[in-house]
Scaffold this motif. Structure first.
Motif, mmCIF file in Angstrom:
data_model
loop_
_atom_site.group_PDB
_atom_site.id
_atom_site.type_symbol
_atom_site.label_atom_id
_atom_site.label_comp_id
_atom_site.label_asym_id
_atom_site.label_seq_id
_atom_site.Cartn_x
_atom_site.Cartn_y
_atom_site.Cartn_z
ATOM 1 N N LYS A 375 0.829 -1.218 0.000
ATOM 2 C CA LYS A 375 0.000 0.000 0.000
ATOM 3 C C LYS A 375 0.864 1.269 0.000
ATOM 4 O O LYS A 375 0.498 2.283 -0.608
ATOM 5 C CB LYS A 375 -0.958 0.009 1.200
ATOM 6 C CG LYS A 375 -0.303 -0.029 2.569
ATOM 7 C CD LYS A 375 -1.370 -0.143 3.650
ATOM 8 C CE LYS A 375 -0.742 -0.379 5.023
ATOM 9 N NZ LYS A 375 -1.760 -0.639 6.052
ATOM 10 N N TYR A 376 2.032 1.200 0.658
ATOM 11 C CA TYR A 376 2.927 2.361 0.661
ATOM 12 C C TYR A 376 3.550 2.543 -0.732
ATOM 13 O O TYR A 376 3.629 3.666 -1.239
ATOM 14 C CB TYR A 376 4.030 2.181 1.701
ATOM 15 C CG TYR A 376 3.522 2.076 3.113
ATOM 16 C CD1 TYR A 376 3.217 3.215 3.859
ATOM 17 C CD2 TYR A 376 3.325 0.832 3.717
ATOM 18 C CE1 TYR A 376 2.747 3.117 5.161
ATOM 19 C CE2 TYR A 376 2.866 0.730 5.024
ATOM 20 C CZ TYR A 376 2.568 1.869 5.738
ATOM 21 O OH TYR A 376 2.107 1.770 7.018
ATOM 22 N N TYR A 379 0.788 3.782 -3.218
ATOM 23 C CA TYR A 379 0.405 5.176 -2.995
ATOM 24 C C TYR A 379 1.499 6.132 -3.464
ATOM 25 O O TYR A 379 1.249 7.076 -4.218
ATOM 26 C CB TYR A 379 0.118 5.394 -1.507
ATOM 27 C CG TYR A 379 -0.232 6.828 -1.167
ATOM 28 C CD1 TYR A 379 -1.520 7.310 -1.349
ATOM 29 C CD2 TYR A 379 0.737 7.699 -0.688
ATOM 30 C CE1 TYR A 379 -1.840 8.626 -1.058
ATOM 31 C CE2 TYR A 379 0.433 9.021 -0.391
ATOM 32 C CZ TYR A 379 -0.863 9.477 -0.575
ATOM 33 O OH TYR A 379 -1.166 10.779 -0.281
ATOM 34 N N LEU A 396 1.175 10.486 7.124
ATOM 35 C CA LEU A 396 0.448 9.853 6.026
ATOM 36 C C LEU A 396 -0.973 9.489 6.426
ATOM 37 O O LEU A 396 -1.868 9.437 5.583
ATOM 38 C CB LEU A 396 1.208 8.605 5.560
ATOM 39 C CG LEU A 396 0.637 7.873 4.336
ATOM 40 C CD1 LEU A 396 0.632 8.772 3.114
ATOM 41 C CD2 LEU A 396 1.432 6.603 4.056
ATOM 42 N N ILE A 405 -2.468 2.927 8.929
ATOM 43 C CA ILE A 405 -1.129 3.390 8.581
ATOM 44 C C ILE A 405 -0.201 3.201 9.770
ATOM 45 O O ILE A 405 -0.410 3.780 10.838
ATOM 46 C CB ILE A 405 -1.143 4.876 8.157
ATOM 47 C CG1 ILE A 405 -2.046 5.071 6.943
ATOM 48 C CG2 ILE A 405 0.272 5.367 7.874
ATOM 49 C CD1 ILE A 405 -1.585 4.342 5.705
ATOM 50 N N TYR A 407 3.437 3.378 9.288
ATOM 51 C CA TYR A 407 4.552 4.313 9.062
ATOM 52 C C TYR A 407 3.975 5.640 8.572
ATOM 53 O O TYR A 407 3.463 5.744 7.464
ATOM 54 C CB TYR A 407 5.536 3.730 8.047
ATOM 55 C CG TYR A 407 6.180 2.455 8.549
ATOM 56 C CD1 TYR A 407 7.250 2.502 9.421
ATOM 57 C CD2 TYR A 407 5.689 1.209 8.168
ATOM 58 C CE1 TYR A 407 7.830 1.342 9.906
ATOM 59 C CE2 TYR A 407 6.251 0.041 8.647
ATOM 60 C CZ TYR A 407 7.325 0.110 9.518
ATOM 61 O OH TYR A 407 7.896 -1.031 9.996
ATOM 62 N N ILE A 410 6.962 10.044 5.900
ATOM 63 C CA ILE A 410 7.362 9.527 4.589
ATOM 64 C C ILE A 410 8.243 10.550 3.870
ATOM 65 O O ILE A 410 7.921 11.736 3.818
ATOM 66 C CB ILE A 410 6.127 9.238 3.701
ATOM 67 C CG1 ILE A 410 5.211 8.207 4.367
ATOM 68 C CG2 ILE A 410 6.555 8.775 2.315
ATOM 69 C CD1 ILE A 410 5.725 6.805 4.379
ATOM 70 N N MET A 428 10.917 5.687 5.523
ATOM 71 C CA MET A 428 9.736 5.783 6.383
ATOM 72 C C MET A 428 10.104 5.645 7.861
ATOM 73 O O MET A 428 11.112 5.044 8.214
ATOM 74 C CB MET A 428 8.732 4.689 6.010
ATOM 75 C CG MET A 428 8.348 4.672 4.532
ATOM 76 S SD MET A 428 6.888 3.671 4.170
ATOM 77 C CE MET A 428 7.425 2.055 4.710
#
Length: 619
Positions: A375-376, A379, A396, A405, A407, A410, A428
């Motif tokens: 997902k990181y 995105y 984030l 979330i 982390y 970012i 992160m």
């Protein structure tokens, strides 16, 4: 002969001058005033002499000095509220008739006043047998005037001495300011100096930059409706005042100003004051200006040190990356440098492989090999592909409220080569707003200077792979297979070699065409890749012959793998084909060579082909 009043006044003046002379620069107003009252008590043989000062702001009389050592023990006696004080002073001498019940206990009240202002009252208690009326009202009025002058002189001289001490303190503090290149030390010295000079004031440092200064009264300088004066001082660079009748206080905001800008605001709060004392403003302004210059010097020094450190990091990294490191070594080195410089928890290098949609993660922390990292990556990848710019996100979770979330801090920097987006570096941390903007700028420079080296390492490995890889099947070349086998026979205990031939391959070519023949080769090669380990070597031997080398694998397991592959090819190939396999084996207990291993496998394959095909035979 002089009247006794003149003699007493002269004695008081003489005592006052002696005390100033003996003070030797350490004059304290309360001590001088107390000495004057004690002299009056002795001259007249009195029980008590007390000086009440008038506070116009509080509309209150309070005991400033007294010969009675216990006067401070009673709040009621020490502070007397009097709304109409000025109107009560209709005469110069009050003998047992002062119109305030709180002061009825005194025998004589002498107002301390001149034509412009009222200082307060001198309250006298006579001893038994003392007759204060032996002096007339005019004598007492003259005595009161002279006492007023002496008390005012004591106040003025003590202020001059205090002012001298303040400026000596300012000089000492200035020396400390400019002998330190630490912002913490400068800020601490500001508060220490103010607490020493003005112990009754309250102080705060309102700073405009990131601060983690412990044990100091520091607040962030933010614009809001409650902080207009502070922001005005910060923007204009001039002292601002904020007086509050309801809160009974006056606040001064002094900008901490250097030559290049304003670095914060010093907030000084004077309680129980309608207007901030004018005689203190100049000193506080000088202290603030001196502190602003020192802060600027310390900040510039720290910035220069940080810039030198950043340049050293970039230079060292660029030099190391341009020394022909392997891709894995390059990634590991970059990860180590970023972890050391930014204290990051997770670091990933994401390469964009096709049409800016498919990504591959290289040389990253273990987290990026898990599904949770997707997902990181998705995105950040979408944002960078769209905006073609770096990302600096403090939290984030605010941008993705619907997702869980972990982390929150970012930093992501695109890797661009020849205006093409090749990928991005992703750094992160779990704590929000963990990375500073200086860290972000440094990461941008680091990735910018490293992108070419990273791209070169990738291209070099791709080129090496092309050299050792068969273009059609994607399997390794025969020369690479030979190198790996010889290396294994030096280091390992045993190994198995499988030589593979596609049965009736000429018929396939003649029937379906060479394009289908190539496709059959690719199908068999893909089945080989999916049925061996990463440490095994699948290679194209030549023509329709393929090979597998299994280091540290016994003959029994090698035969099992060959038989499994035999079955898979027959089941999954389209059009259906079969293969024949010849297997050979070596171990360190006997003399052997790669050439002999090839020969034995080739003989076994020959027998398999001539005895019905679609089988595995061992030499």
């Amino acid at each position: 002969m002089e009247p006794p009043t003149i003699q007493w006044i002269n004695e008081l003046k003489s005592s006052f001058l002696n005390q100033i002379y003996e003070a030797d620069g350490h004059l304290v107003y309360e001590e001088v005033a107390g000495s004057l009252l004690s002299e009056i008590k002795t001259l007249f043989g009195l029980e008590e002499v007390t000086l009440y000062k008038w506070n116009d702001w509080k509309q209150q009389l309070f005991v400033e000095v007294s010969t009675n050592p216990g006067y401070q023990s009673s709040i009621e006696d020490s502070y007397i509220l009097c709304i109409d004080f000025e109107s009560l002073l209709d005469k110069r001498v009050f003998y047992r008739d002062f119109p305030m019940k709180e002061l009825k206990k005194y025998s004589l009240i002498l107002p301390m006043m001149d034509d412009r202002r009222t200082l307060g009252l001198l309250a006298i208690t006579e001893k038994n047998g003392t007759n204060l009326l032996r002096l007339g009202s005019e004598d007492w009025e003259e005595f009161a005037r002279e006492c007023y002058k002496l008390i005012q002189a004591a106040s003025s001289v003590s202020k001059i001495v205090a002012e001298e001490k303040r400026y000596k303190q300012l000089f000492r503090v200035t020396e400390k300011f400019h002998s330190s290149m630490s912002m913490d030390a400068v800020l601490g010295e500001i508060i220490s100096a103010l607490q020493e000079v003005y112990p009754s004031f309250t102080y705060y440092l309102l700073l405009s930059h990131d601060n983690n200064h412990e044990n100091l009264p520091i607040k962030d300088l933010e614009y809001d409706s409650d902080n207009v004066a502070a922001m005005q001082a910060y923007v204009s660079g001039t002292i601002q005042f904020e007086d509050s009748i309801s809160e009974r206080r006056s606040v001064l905001y002094a900008p901490l100003k250097g030559k290049q800008g304003v670095y914060g605001v010093l907030q000084v709060i004077a309680q129980d004051t309608l207007v901030f004392p004018k005689n203190e403003v100049e000193f506080i302004n000088l202290l603030a200006n001196t502190a602003g210059s020192a802060l600027e010097n310390a900040q510039l020094y720290q910035q220069s040190k940080r810039l030198i450190s950043d340049l050293q990091l970039i230079n060292e990294t660029s030099h190391r990356l341009n020394s022909n490191l392997r891709l894995s070594e390059t990634m590991n080195y970059m990860e180590e440098q970023i972890r050391k410089s930014f204290k990051a928890e997770e670091i990933g290098f994401v390469m964009i492989t096709t049409a800016e949609t498919e990504t591959a993660v290289l040389g990253s922390t273990d987290f990026f090999q898990t599904a949770a990292a997707r997902k990181y990556i998705t995105y950040v990848g979408k944002k960078i592909s769209k905006e073609k710019d770096s990302l600096f996100i403090g939290d984030l979770s605010l941008q993705c409220p619907e997702k869980e979330i972990k982390y929150r801090s970012i930093m992501a920097v695109p890797m661009v080569q020849s205006e093409d987006l090749r990928g991005f570096a992703l750094v992160m941390h779990q704590e929000p707003y963990y990375f500073s903007f200086e860290m972000f700028k440094l990461l941008q420079s680091l990735i910018y200077h490293s992108t070419l080296a990273l791209a070169n390492a990738i291209l070099r490995e791709e080129l090496e792979k092309m050299v050792i890889t068969d273009h059609l099947t994607g399997l390794y070349s025969r020369s690479y297979l030979d190198e790996r086998m010889q290396e294994s026979m030096k280091l390992d205990e045993e190994g198995t070699f499988i030589l593979i031939d596609i049965d009736n391959f000429k018929i396939v070519n003649d029937t379906y065409g060479h394009q289908t023949g190539d496709d059959i080769l690719i199908q068999v090669a893909n089945l080989i890749k999916t049925n061996i380990r990463d440490s095994d070597v699948g290679a194209r031997w030549g023509g329709e012959e393929l090979a597998i080398y299994l280091p540290r694998v016994s003959l029994e397991i090698g035969v099992t793998i060959a038989e499994r592959l035999l079955l898979k090819v027959e089941q999954l190939s389209t059009p259906k084909v079969t293969i024949s396999c010849g297997v050979s084996y070596w171990k360190q207990s006997r003399i052997d060579s790669a050439k002999e291993l090839f020969r034995r496998a080739d003989e076994a394959l020959y027998r398999a082909k001539n005895s019905g095909k679609n089988k595995v035979l061992v030499h």
